[in-house]
Design a protein around this motif. Sequence first.
Motif, mmCIF file in Angstrom:
data_model
loop_
_atom_site.group_PDB
_atom_site.id
_atom_site.type_symbol
_atom_site.label_atom_id
_atom_site.label_comp_id
_atom_site.label_asym_id
_atom_site.label_seq_id
_atom_site.Cartn_x
_atom_site.Cartn_y
_atom_site.Cartn_z
ATOM 1 N N SER A 24 0.852 -1.185 0.000
ATOM 2 C CA SER A 24 0.000 0.000 0.000
ATOM 3 C C SER A 24 0.891 1.239 0.000
ATOM 4 O O SER A 24 2.036 1.190 0.450
ATOM 5 C CB SER A 24 -0.945 0.009 1.203
ATOM 6 O OG SER A 24 -0.214 0.002 2.407
ATOM 7 N N GLY A 25 0.357 2.316 -0.526
ATOM 8 C CA GLY A 25 1.112 3.561 -0.545
ATOM 9 C C GLY A 25 2.031 3.725 -1.727
ATOM 10 O O GLY A 25 2.779 4.711 -1.813
ATOM 11 N N ILE A 26 2.033 2.744 -2.633
ATOM 12 C CA ILE A 26 2.834 2.835 -3.857
ATOM 13 C C ILE A 26 1.964 2.491 -5.046
ATOM 14 O O ILE A 26 0.911 1.854 -4.892
ATOM 15 C CB ILE A 26 4.053 1.895 -3.841
ATOM 16 C CG1 ILE A 26 3.621 0.436 -3.682
ATOM 17 C CG2 ILE A 26 5.043 2.308 -2.772
ATOM 18 C CD1 ILE A 26 4.752 -0.567 -3.865
ATOM 19 N N ILE A 27 2.398 2.908 -6.221
ATOM 20 C CA ILE A 27 1.738 2.446 -7.444
ATOM 21 C C ILE A 27 2.340 1.085 -7.753
ATOM 22 O O ILE A 27 3.403 0.980 -8.384
ATOM 23 C CB ILE A 27 1.937 3.438 -8.599
ATOM 24 C CG1 ILE A 27 1.441 4.828 -8.185
ATOM 25 C CG2 ILE A 27 1.197 2.954 -9.845
ATOM 26 C CD1 ILE A 27 1.729 5.922 -9.200
ATOM 27 N N PHE A 28 1.676 0.066 -7.269
ATOM 28 C CA PHE A 28 2.233 -1.289 -7.271
ATOM 29 C C PHE A 28 2.672 -1.737 -8.660
ATOM 30 O O PHE A 28 3.742 -2.323 -8.825
ATOM 31 C CB PHE A 28 1.184 -2.252 -6.711
ATOM 32 C CG PHE A 28 1.627 -3.677 -6.611
ATOM 33 C CD1 PHE A 28 1.288 -4.599 -7.584
ATOM 34 C CD2 PHE A 28 2.392 -4.109 -5.529
ATOM 35 C CE1 PHE A 28 1.693 -5.916 -7.501
ATOM 36 C CE2 PHE A 28 2.807 -5.425 -5.426
ATOM 37 C CZ PHE A 28 2.459 -6.334 -6.413
ATOM 38 N N ILE A 50 10.241 -10.369 -9.561
ATOM 39 C CA ILE A 50 9.381 -10.274 -10.736
ATOM 40 C C ILE A 50 9.299 -8.798 -11.114
ATOM 41 O O ILE A 50 8.995 -7.945 -10.282
ATOM 42 C CB ILE A 50 7.990 -10.891 -10.468
ATOM 43 C CG1 ILE A 50 7.121 -10.837 -11.722
ATOM 44 C CG2 ILE A 50 7.287 -10.255 -9.274
ATOM 45 C CD1 ILE A 50 5.879 -11.729 -11.637
ATOM 46 N N THR A 51 9.625 -8.512 -12.354
ATOM 47 C CA THR A 51 9.623 -7.128 -12.796
ATOM 48 C C THR A 51 8.202 -6.637 -13.027
ATOM 49 O O THR A 51 7.245 -7.418 -13.044
ATOM 50 C CB THR A 51 10.418 -6.965 -14.095
ATOM 51 O OG1 THR A 51 9.698 -7.604 -15.156
ATOM 52 C CG2 THR A 51 11.805 -7.566 -13.976
ATOM 53 N N ARG A 52 8.074 -5.349 -13.231
ATOM 54 C CA ARG A 52 6.748 -4.802 -13.504
ATOM 55 C C ARG A 52 6.193 -5.368 -14.801
ATOM 56 O O ARG A 52 4.974 -5.375 -14.980
ATOM 57 C CB ARG A 52 6.807 -3.284 -13.550
ATOM 58 C CG ARG A 52 7.799 -2.717 -14.550
ATOM 59 C CD ARG A 52 7.832 -1.205 -14.458
ATOM 60 N NE ARG A 52 8.822 -0.630 -15.356
ATOM 61 C CZ ARG A 52 8.961 0.668 -15.564
ATOM 62 N NH1 ARG A 52 8.187 1.523 -14.927
ATOM 63 N NH2 ARG A 52 9.879 1.121 -16.388
ATOM 64 N N GLY A 53 7.065 -5.867 -15.656
ATOM 65 C CA GLY A 53 6.622 -6.490 -16.898
ATOM 66 C C GLY A 53 6.378 -7.976 -16.793
ATOM 67 O O GLY A 53 6.011 -8.621 -17.776
ATOM 68 N N GLY A 54 6.599 -8.540 -15.605
ATOM 69 C CA GLY A 54 6.316 -9.952 -15.394
ATOM 70 C C GLY A 54 7.487 -10.893 -15.614
ATOM 71 O O GLY A 54 7.329 -12.115 -15.548
ATOM 72 N N ASN A 75 -2.576 -5.574 -5.614
ATOM 73 C CA ASN A 75 -1.362 -4.990 -5.047
ATOM 74 C C ASN A 75 -0.602 -6.004 -4.189
ATOM 75 O O ASN A 75 -0.107 -5.676 -3.097
ATOM 76 C CB ASN A 75 -1.682 -3.750 -4.199
ATOM 77 C CG ASN A 75 -2.120 -2.570 -5.038
ATOM 78 O OD1 ASN A 75 -2.123 -2.629 -6.267
ATOM 79 N ND2 ASN A 75 -2.517 -1.499 -4.387
ATOM 80 N N THR A 76 -0.505 -7.213 -4.695
ATOM 81 C CA THR A 76 0.063 -8.303 -3.907
ATOM 82 C C THR A 76 1.050 -9.109 -4.745
ATOM 83 O O THR A 76 0.796 -9.385 -5.925
ATOM 84 C CB THR A 76 -1.047 -9.223 -3.375
ATOM 85 O OG1 THR A 76 -1.944 -8.445 -2.556
ATOM 86 C CG2 THR A 76 -0.475 -10.346 -2.525
#
Length: 113
Positions: A24-28, A50-54, A75-76
């Motif tokens: 929480s508190g971030i743009i996951f 795991i990167t933001r791109g998966g 967000n998990t």
Amino acid sequence: VQLVESGGGLVQAGGSLSLSCAASGIIFSIHDMGWYRQAPGKQRELVAMITRGGITNYADSVKGRFTISRDNAKNTVYLQMNSLKPEDTAVYYCNAARLDVYWGKGTLVIVSS
């Protein structure tokens, strides 16, 4: 910012555990997420990320046994741990990284022989 790990506990060797980390508190969705662990008397080490791109990456010691995944809608980030060994015993920490780095407080995993 909060990263809250859950799912740790005591398990026999060969068993499985599933860890979760709720952010929480971030743009996951724009953060790379990782799981680290620290065993007694040892340095903290990367377990999986795991990167933001998966794209995923694993420590050699857990390849084929652990699986990291993420659910951006919740967000998990998760860590499925199978075929656990006593040497997997450690405090497991969740990590979120982009321009800044954030850490959870950890969850203890104990694998008995």
